[in-house]
Scaffold this active site. Structure first.
Site, PDB file in Angstrom:
ATOM      1  CG  HIS A  72      -3.779  -5.070   3.152  1.00 31.96           C
ATOM      2  ND1 HIS A  72      -3.249  -4.261   2.175  1.00 31.96           N
ATOM      3  CD2 HIS A  72      -4.148  -6.209   2.517  1.00 31.96           C
ATOM      4  CE1 HIS A  72      -3.307  -4.891   1.010  1.00 31.96           C
ATOM      5  NE2 HIS A  72      -3.852  -6.069   1.196  1.00 31.96           N
TER       6      HIS A  72
ATOM      7  CG  ASP B 180      -1.700  -1.331   1.280  1.00 29.35           C
ATOM      8  OD1 ASP B 180      -2.308  -1.702   0.265  1.00 29.35           O
ATOM      9  OD2 ASP B 180      -1.660  -1.998   2.326  1.00 29.35           O
TER      10      ASP B 180
HETATM   11  P1  NAD Z   1      -2.792 -17.910  -4.264  1.00 29.43           P
HETATM   12  O1  NAD Z   1      -4.196 -18.392  -4.096  1.00 29.43           O
HETATM   13  O2  NAD Z   1      -2.191 -17.841  -5.633  1.00 29.43           O
HETATM   14  O3  NAD Z   1      -1.829 -18.839  -3.393  1.00 29.43           O
HETATM   15  C1  NAD Z   1      -2.095 -19.193  -2.074  1.00 29.43           C
HETATM   16  C2  NAD Z   1      -1.287 -20.442  -1.783  1.00 29.43           C
HETATM   17  O4  NAD Z   1      -1.431 -20.750  -0.404  1.00 29.43           O
HETATM   18  C3  NAD Z   1      -1.772 -21.674  -2.580  1.00 29.43           C
HETATM   19  O5  NAD Z   1      -0.661 -22.315  -3.164  1.00 29.43           O
HETATM   20  C4  NAD Z   1      -2.433 -22.525  -1.497  1.00 29.43           C
HETATM   21  O6  NAD Z   1      -2.341 -23.912  -1.796  1.00 29.43           O
HETATM   22  C5  NAD Z   1      -1.583 -22.149  -0.294  1.00 29.43           C
HETATM   23  N1  NAD Z   1      -2.198 -22.456   1.004  1.00 29.43           N
HETATM   24  C6  NAD Z   1      -3.499 -22.404   1.368  1.00 29.43           C
HETATM   25  N2  NAD Z   1      -3.645 -22.797   2.639  1.00 29.43           N
HETATM   26  C7  NAD Z   1      -2.417 -23.098   3.095  1.00 29.43           C
HETATM   27  C8  NAD Z   1      -1.919 -23.554   4.333  1.00 29.43           C
HETATM   28  N3  NAD Z   1      -2.731 -23.797   5.374  1.00 29.43           N
HETATM   29  N4  NAD Z   1      -0.587 -23.740   4.476  1.00 29.43           N
HETATM   30  C9  NAD Z   1       0.247 -23.516   3.438  1.00 29.43           C
HETATM   31  N5  NAD Z   1      -0.160 -23.094   2.222  1.00 29.43           N
HETATM   32  C10 NAD Z   1      -1.478 -22.885   2.066  1.00 29.43           C
HETATM   33  O7  NAD Z   1      -2.704 -16.505  -3.537  1.00 29.43           O
HETATM   34  P2  NAD Z   1      -1.600 -15.369  -3.698  1.00 29.43           P
HETATM   35  O8  NAD Z   1      -1.978 -14.467  -4.824  1.00 29.43           O
HETATM   36  O9  NAD Z   1      -0.239 -15.953  -3.667  1.00 29.43           O
HETATM   37  O10 NAD Z   1      -1.891 -14.535  -2.357  1.00 29.43           O
HETATM   38  C11 NAD Z   1      -1.626 -15.112  -1.097  1.00 29.43           C
HETATM   39  C12 NAD Z   1      -2.297 -14.295  -0.011  1.00 29.43           C
HETATM   40  O11 NAD Z   1      -1.718 -13.004   0.037  1.00 29.43           O
HETATM   41  C13 NAD Z   1      -3.796 -14.078  -0.202  1.00 29.43           C
HETATM   42  O12 NAD Z   1      -4.444 -14.181   1.046  1.00 29.43           O
HETATM   43  C14 NAD Z   1      -3.882 -12.650  -0.707  1.00 29.43           C
HETATM   44  O13 NAD Z   1      -5.126 -12.048  -0.426  1.00 29.43           O
HETATM   45  C15 NAD Z   1      -2.764 -12.023   0.093  1.00 29.43           C
HETATM   46  N6  NAD Z   1      -2.243 -10.737  -0.392  1.00 29.43           N
HETATM   47  C16 NAD Z   1      -1.871  -9.820   0.532  1.00 29.43           C
HETATM   48  C17 NAD Z   1      -1.358  -8.596   0.127  1.00 29.43           C
HETATM   49  C18 NAD Z   1      -0.960  -7.549   1.161  1.00 29.43           C
HETATM   50  O14 NAD Z   1      -0.614  -6.452   0.741  1.00 29.43           O
HETATM   51  N7  NAD Z   1      -0.960  -7.847   2.427  1.00 29.43           N
HETATM   52  C19 NAD Z   1      -1.225  -8.312  -1.235  1.00 29.43           C
HETATM   53  C20 NAD Z   1      -1.595  -9.278  -2.156  1.00 29.43           C
HETATM   54  C21 NAD Z   1      -2.109 -10.516  -1.731  1.00 29.43           C
END
Ligand code: NAD
Length: 327
Positions: free
Chosen positions: A189, A161
């Protein structure tokens, strides 16, 4: 060569995971003279294990000189054994028909388990960055389930952000983003975050106020909804920019922010009327060696206080919704 640092990453099969692993292993996080021991955990299904194996084959094929070992684990306790630097990225996405409270609960369970495992097995100096959403409250859950670790071991990511806000300001001023400083983001966030440009500097100098009220209002909304704009444009969520922000956050935290203000969502120390312990985005300075300081004396106005109250109240409501997941 120095001793390898033990880095654990959850969700390595996801979009952010795939973007961050290669940057960590190439030395962009700890510098070119710090070897890395990479420990990975994704979901424990045959498809997931196969996918992770493929990613590890690619990592191997990069022949990164700093990558001394990498291991895939099936459980959090083994993953976090002696971990010094942890990226909690893995989380379940919001599915159709799910509201924010369903998502909170679903992911809260994951972070409760991970908090307990960190408490039992991680290094006492571990630095944990929670990226998986809703990241502030997930970090709160992990922290509260790790009572033997200092709360200062935990933070959540709001650096994306901040980076987005800096980029929008640079576009408005028509200058390179590299000189933009003292832009930071308060709160959660989520759409209630408050990107603050009142103390903006460019190349060390104050910038005369070139921003009218209408631009400021659209800027705040723009930063808060940028994630949705990216999804609309590329048909997939922010991944490389999120990975990049996670590297920025962890590098500044561990190695120091060189006097630059950086946004970190960290347990409140009571500053600015934010209840103690709530994981809230604050302007911070990082002096190095894994430490941070919340900047406590930022001048406030009634308008800014009102913005902070809105995002604070949202976080309080989130924490209440998952109170049973926290001892
Ligand atoms: P994605 O869906 O592509 O990948 C998530 C991964 O996590 C998958 O491979 C899934 O199998 C794995 N996973 C699910 N549960 C799990 C567990 N208990 N233990 C280990 N692995 C597990 O998602 P992404 O695009 O990589 O995003 C990941 C997260 O980050 C999401 O929650 C998204 O909203 C968040 N995010 C946060 C920010 C921020 O600024 N804070 C920015 C972008 C995305």
């Amino acid at each position: 060569m120095t001793r390898p640092i033990r880095v654990a990453v959850t969700g390595p099969n996801g979009s952010i995971g795939y973007a961050i692993l290669f940057r960590i292993a190439s030395g962009e996080l700890f510098g070119k003279d710090r070897p890395i021991e990479l420990r990975l955990l994704d979901r424990n299904t045959p498809e997931s294990r196969a996918k992770l194996k493929g990613t590890m084959m690619e990592l191997s094929d990069c022949a990164f000189p700093l990558l001394t070992s990498m291991t895939a684990y099936n459980d959090e306790y083994s993953l976090f054994d002696g971990a010094e630097c942890v990226f909690l990225i893995g989380a379940q996405p919001r599915k159709d028909g799910m509201d924010r409270s369903d998502l909170l609960r679903l992911n809260g369970e994951i972070f409760r388990k991970q908090g307990k495992a960190l408490n039992d097995r991680a290094s006492r100096d571990v630095r944990v960055l929670v990226v998986g959403n809703p990241c502030n409250t997930n970090a709160l859950i992990a922290m509260r389930n790790a009572p033997d670790l200092s709360p200062e071991c935990f933070s959540a990511m709001m650096r994306l952000d901040q980076n987005r806000a800096m980029a929008r300001v640079a576009e408005k001023l028509n200058v390179p983003v590299g000189g933009v400083e003292q832009v930071f983001v308060w709160g959660n966030h989520s759409n209630t975050m408050y990107p603050d440009i009142r103390f903006l500097r460019y190349n060390g100098r104050r910038v005369d106020d070139q921003f009218d009220e209408a631009w400021k209002e659209s800027f705040i909304k723009n930063v808060a909804t940028r994630g949705g704009q990216i999804i609309k444009a590329r048909g997939a969520s922010s991944a490389a920019s999120a990975a990049s922000a996670a590297i920025d956050h962890m590098r500044d935290w561990i190695l120091g922010s060189q006097g630059k203000v950086c946004t970190m969502a960290v347990p409140s120390d009571g500053s600015y009327g934010i209840p103690r312990g709530l994981v809230f985005g604050f302007p911070c300075l990082c002096p190095g060696e894994g430490r941070y300081q919340i900047i406590r004396n930022m001048p406030m106005t009634p308008e800014v206080n009102a913005r902070l109250a809105t995002t604070r109240d949202e976080l309080i409501a989130e924490a209440r919704a998952v109170a049973d997941l926290m001892p």
